[in-house]
Structures are given as C-alpha cells and as structure tokens.
Design an enzyme around this catalytic site. Structure first.
Site, mmCIF file in Angstrom:
data_model
loop_
_atom_site.group_PDB
_atom_site.id
_atom_site.type_symbol
_atom_site.label_atom_id
_atom_site.label_comp_id
_atom_site.label_asym_id
_atom_site.label_seq_id
_atom_site.Cartn_x
_atom_site.Cartn_y
_atom_site.Cartn_z
ATOM 1 N N GLU A 43 59.652 -23.149 48.325
ATOM 2 C CA GLU A 43 60.213 -22.182 49.266
ATOM 3 C C GLU A 43 61.468 -22.676 49.986
ATOM 4 O OE1 GLU A 43 57.121 -20.794 51.844
ATOM 5 O OE2 GLU A 43 55.912 -20.033 50.194
ATOM 6 N N GLU A 98 50.881 -18.120 42.401
ATOM 7 C CA GLU A 98 50.028 -17.741 43.534
ATOM 8 C C GLU A 98 49.809 -16.224 43.520
ATOM 9 O OE1 GLU A 98 51.417 -19.432 47.237
ATOM 10 O OE2 GLU A 98 52.293 -21.156 46.206
#
Length: 631
Positions: free
Chosen positions: A143, A252
C-alpha cells in the site's frame, strides 16, 4: 429405527465428512488460500480444519512489523509461528505479509534519523531472514500508492526517498528482500486497485518493473467489491494486466454482506474471472469464520466470514462446487506447481531517456533448476539480439521520442521459454522555462523546466485543476493564482518538479520559501539531481497557515550541502500533500573558500588559510578595529 435407515444416516454422515475433508481446490498450479482465523494466528477453529479447505495461508497480522517488534529489540512470534508451522506440517503454501508498510509499523521508528531508520529496516529484514530463512512468497511492500497510508513517508525516508524513478525506495526494499531470499516470489501489494487509483497503481508497478527491480508479481487486494459486475471486474483486471504483463495474485478477497444470497452472487461474478486468468497465480480469501473478520456492517462484526453458526454459507458451498469444474481444475498459472523457475529482470540504464542518448540494456536472468540456452531481446516487438552467454547486454540509441517497450524471451536447454517485459520512455531535450534561474536568486516555482511528465515533472493526474492559466505545457501540474502572482497548488504526495539553475557563486546557502497550506501535515523536499541520484538539500514542514490556501508565510533554513558553481538540476518533491508553493529565494551566506579570521596585530605576518599562505605584506588582509582580517 430399522437397519436400512440407520445405514442411510451413517452413509450420509460419511459423505458429509468426506466432502469437508477435501480441499476446495485440486488445481496443482495455483493456490486457494485464506488467513488465520483470529489474532494471534489460530488455524483449526470451532471443529473445522483449515487444511480441509485451504492450501495456502497468510497471517492476517502475525507477521507485520508492529506485531513482531512493537518494542524495539523485543520480538514476538506468537502470531506468526502457529501459521508457519501449520503450513509446513500440512504442506500448505505460506506467504509472509508484509516487510514494508506505512501502517502497522512500530511507532518508535518515527523519531529516528533517516540513517537510523534505514538500519532499523535492514535489521528487521535480517531478523525475519534468520527466523524464516526459506520463505517462498513475500509481500515485500504494501500500500504505497498515493496517500493510502500516512506512515509511508517514514518508509520512503528510511529507504532513500523517491529518487529519479519516483520509487527508488521501493526498488531498494525489493533489492534487500532479494538479497535475503534469492528464490522467493517477491510481490508488491496494494488496496482495491480494481476500483480506486488504478492508473496510479499501474504507474507504480510499471516503474518498478521497468527499472529492473526484482519484483516477480503484483498483488491486487480485492476488498469492497460488493455489487461490482463480472463485466466491470473483468475489464479492469485486463486493463491492469495488459499494462504490466506480469504474474498476478488476488491477495485479499472478501465480500462483506450479512445476506447470504448477495455474498454468493458476488463470488459467482468475480471468482471465475480471476481464477481462470492464466496470469493469476493464486487467490487468498480474507477470512472464513463469520464474526472473526475485519469487515463490520449492519451492526455485526466479521460479516465477510464464510462459515456462520458452524455452517457453510451459500458462497462457500458454491465455491466448493465451482472448484470441482473442469474450468477451475485446469486453469493455467504463471507459476506451474506453484513455484517460480525463472527470475528474469530487464534493467535499462535509465527509464527516462533523452533522444539520441545511448541506453544500455542489461538482462539479469537466473533459472532455479534449468539451464539458459539463449535470450532473445525485443525492442518495440522487433527482435534486435540473441544472446547466449553473460553478460546479457545490449545498447540502443533511440532516434525517436515515445515509448520503447522491451521484451526478453529466455529459452532453456529443455525448450521451455520464459518472458519478461520492460521498457523506457524517450523525451525531447528538456529546456528551462522562462530562462535559467541564477543562484543566488529567486526560483519561481511555476517556472519548472519544459518537458514531459516523468522527465521534467510528475503529476498524479493529467487534469489541470488550477486557475492561473499561466502556461500551456504544464500537463497536469496545477498552477493557481496566489500571493499576488502564480503558485503551485493542489499538490499530492509524490509529485515533483525540476529546474535547471545556474549557480554563479559557490558556497554555503540559506533559503526562504513562501508557502501556504490549509492542511497541518504539508511538506516538501528540495534535492539536487546528480548522476541519476537525488541528494536532499532541505525539507520544509509547512504548518496550517490559514483556513484556506490564501495565507502565504515564509519558511527559512539552511541547505545541508554546499552548492557548486555551474548549471545544475534542482527537484522539488511533495512529501506531505496539499501545500501551495510560490517561490524560494536562495542566498549565498558563505562563498566557498572565503572565511574571515581575526588576528591580533602582533601575530605572525603569515597565516595558512585553507592551504593558501598570506604574505608578510598582508596581501588579502584588511584592518578592522585594530585587528587583521584574513579574507
């Protein structure tokens, strides 16, 4: 109860047990995984065996830096070891999640210097290497797109900053990981790139790939996809892959919904698309027990779970059925056998070249079990070289501007082939805008060099949101009316501008920057660009100057490095977003080699100053208040 009925119940119970004990996926080439049920990492749960469902595990929190080393020098592996040992004992794939992340890092690194931060990151990786020396799959960086995580600035500072590529710090993280795990699959992972920041995500991963970083796959988190149709999902997924041409992991995936039918519908829309893509190496579902996942809604916790009240929800039942189809069983993978064989990286000497510049292209290639026979290099789909021995190097002088796509095809002695894509961009020669700024002097921030995005500037989008209408070649750089003139506005983290300056007086310098911000965490960095590397000269933290961006203030300080005489390139990089910059004035406070030293009148008539001897007639000496001054 008659015997036939008793036998029927026994048979039914055996059938249910047999169904539950079979892993959902029988595909030998891509995994179907999940995460640990609850922190700190339990596996089998509530009578259900993890290995009866999944063949890969990712610890949800157990391997994050803040979990392991919340207190400096003290390590807790209680959330990692259960998952790692379970995977090892049950022949499951284990993925380490994650080495570098601007969230869930130990807070104690924030107060460290840049050098100390770097040492801390290196020690963290060394500690993980010692604990788990043979990791096969690693989320190296997590991220880092845009403002996904506020703490990214600490990771960036620790690993050397943006650099010329804009992502040098991420490249460094991958290089450190490769040094420690030479045969692991190294992944860059980010948030729901199918819905947000897709272009920025592509740009980041593409820059890593093009620069020759040892990145082996990109990871797409897939949270919050509820309601996204099969068509929309497929279109975006193909867009990312067509741009990157690399292996992908769905890292995810979850659907948070209390309604079983809704959750099932979304699984049906998305799962076949990602599972059957031949570039998808595996899917990790993010949570399998209701009430024990991170998503909350409708007043309930853990609503993305697939087992509720000890029963499989509709989505899980459907997933079991789908995994038994021929399409699921025979889906291809970029990593046959779930293992990486070829590590191939294309490294051009620069990914931002000027027309007529000689570009050296190095191919770093290694096979784990096979032997390389030859490597074919393609430039713009044309084969330009076949190389049969190291070093695998080729030179090109681009005669046109634009994009130069590269492809290396490795052929092994058994006839197998492996591809790697890369590329670089070629720009026309950059030119100063509105003339070269002389230093000492004032740098008007809006007068950055004329060129192209990635050459003389970088903006996070192509839209000009400014109101100044000052210049037509600014691309997406946002120039606004401010402080009685023109200023840079609408800034985002990671954006940068470069300036050609002429230093007419070498020496020590101070600066005065005129800035504004309606935000409390704005900042920018000014660096010197030398030989493809950035040297930070100073960083300015800009406080909130008013409720809007119309109140400009002055921020002063010193440069950390003397400026040498001659033409040079300066870069302004936005470190904390939403700062407006008007101008920066540079003042030479001490020209190089010029120092003032006062001597008593009776002192010796000679004095050695920086290697230069002053003669007895005091040449170069002035008299001030009865004392001799050497200049």
């Amino acid at each position: 109860m008659n015997c036939k009925f008793k036998n029927y119940l026994l048979f039914a119970a055996m059938a249910v047990a047999g169904q539950a004990s079979a892993q959902l996926s029988t595909n030998p080439d891509k995994f179907l995984g999940n995460i640990t049920t609850d922190w700190p990492g339990s596996m089998d749960y509530s009578g259900f065996k993890y290995s009866d469902y999944w063949n890969q595990v990712t610890p949800e929190n157990g391997t994050k830096w803040s979990t392991v080393e919340g207190t400096r020098g003290q390590y807790y592996w209680g959330g990692a070891d259960p998952a790692f040992n379970y995977a090892k004992n049950h022949n499951l794939k284990f993925k380490f999640h994650t080495l570098v992340w601007g969230s869930q890092y130990p807070s104690w690194i924030e107060s460290l210097s840049a050098e100390e931060k770097y040492k801390a990151v290196v020690k963290w990786m060394d500690t993980v290497k010692k604990k788990y020396p043979n990791l096969e799959i690693i989320d190296v960086v997590n991220e880092a797109v845009g403002n996904h995580q506020a703490g990214t600035r600490y990771m960036r500072e620790a690993l050397g900053g943006d650099g010329v590529t804009g992502y040098d710090w991420i490249i460094k993280a991958f290089e450190l990981a490769r040094e420690r795990w030479p045969e692991a699959i190294l992944i860059y992972n980010d948030f729901n790139t199918f819905q947000w920041d897709t272009d920025a995500y592509i740009a980041l991963v593409k820059a890593l790939r093009d620069a020759g970083a040892p990145i082996d796959a990109y990871g797409c988190q897939s949270h919050d996809l509820g309601g996204v149709s099969k068509s929309t999902f497929s279109t975006v997924m193909k867009k990312i892959q067509n741009a990157l041409k690399m292996p992908m992991y769905i890292t995810e995936y979850d659907i948070g919904d209390v309604n079983d039918a809704n959750q099932k519908w979304n699984f049906q829309q998305h799962f076949p698309v990602m599972w059957e893509a031949d570039y998808c190496a595996g899917v990790t579902v993010w949570g399998w027990f209701y009430g024990h996942t991170w998503i909350e809604g409708d007043g309930e916790k853990g609503i993305s779970g697939l087992i509720k009240n000890n029963e499989e929800r509709s989505a899980l039942k459907w997933l079991r059925e789908y995994m038994q189809t021929d399409a699921a069983k025979n889906a291809k993978s970029p990593f046959p056998g779930m293992k990486m064989e070829a590590m191939v990286y294309i490294k051009p000497s620069t990914i931002k070249a000027t027309k007529g510049e000689t570009i050296s292209i190095d191919i770093d290639a290694k096979m784990i079990t096979k032997t390389i026979q030859s490597i074919d290099l393609y430039v713009k789909d044309t084969k330009v070289a076949t190389m049969t021995e190291e070093p695998y190097t080729y030179e090109i002088i681009p005669e046109e501007t634009g994009r130069y796509d590269l492809k290396a095809v490795v052929t092994t002695t058994d006839g197998a082939t492996y591809e790697r894509w890369g590329g670089f961009d070629v720009f026309p020669a950059r030119v100063p805008y509105n003339g070269i700024t002389e230093l000492p002097g004032t740098l008007e921030v809006e007068d950055f060099d004329s060129g192209a995005d990635g050459q003389s500037y970088h903006d996070s989008d192509t839209k000009d949101e400014g109101d100044a209408k000052y210049r037509s070649d600014a691309g997406g750089v946002d120039l606004v009316k401010g402080n009685g003139g023109v200023a840079l506005g609408y800034t985002a983290q990671g954006e940068w501008l470069e300036y050609t300056v002429d230093v007419t007086e070498a020496g020590e310098y101070s600066y005065e920057a005129v800035v504004a911000s309606g935000n409390s965490n704005s900042s920018f960095i000014v660096s010197l660009v030398e030989d493809g590397k950035l040297t930070q000269l100073f960083k300015v933290n800009v406080p909130k100057t008013g409720d809007d961006w119309n109140t400009y203030v002055s921020r002063k300080g010193k440069l950390s490095k003397n400026l040498e005489k001659g033409k040079q390139i300066l870069r302004i990089t936005i470190d904390g977003p939403y700062v407006n910059l008007d101008k920066i004035t540079f003042t030479c406070t001490n020209p190089t080699g010029i120092n003032t030293i006062e001597l008593d009148a009776e002192d010796a008539p000679t004095y050695n100053l920086m290697g230069a001897k002053v003669d007895k007639n005091y040449k170069g000496v002035t008299i001030k208040n009865g004392k001799k001054q050497l200049r």
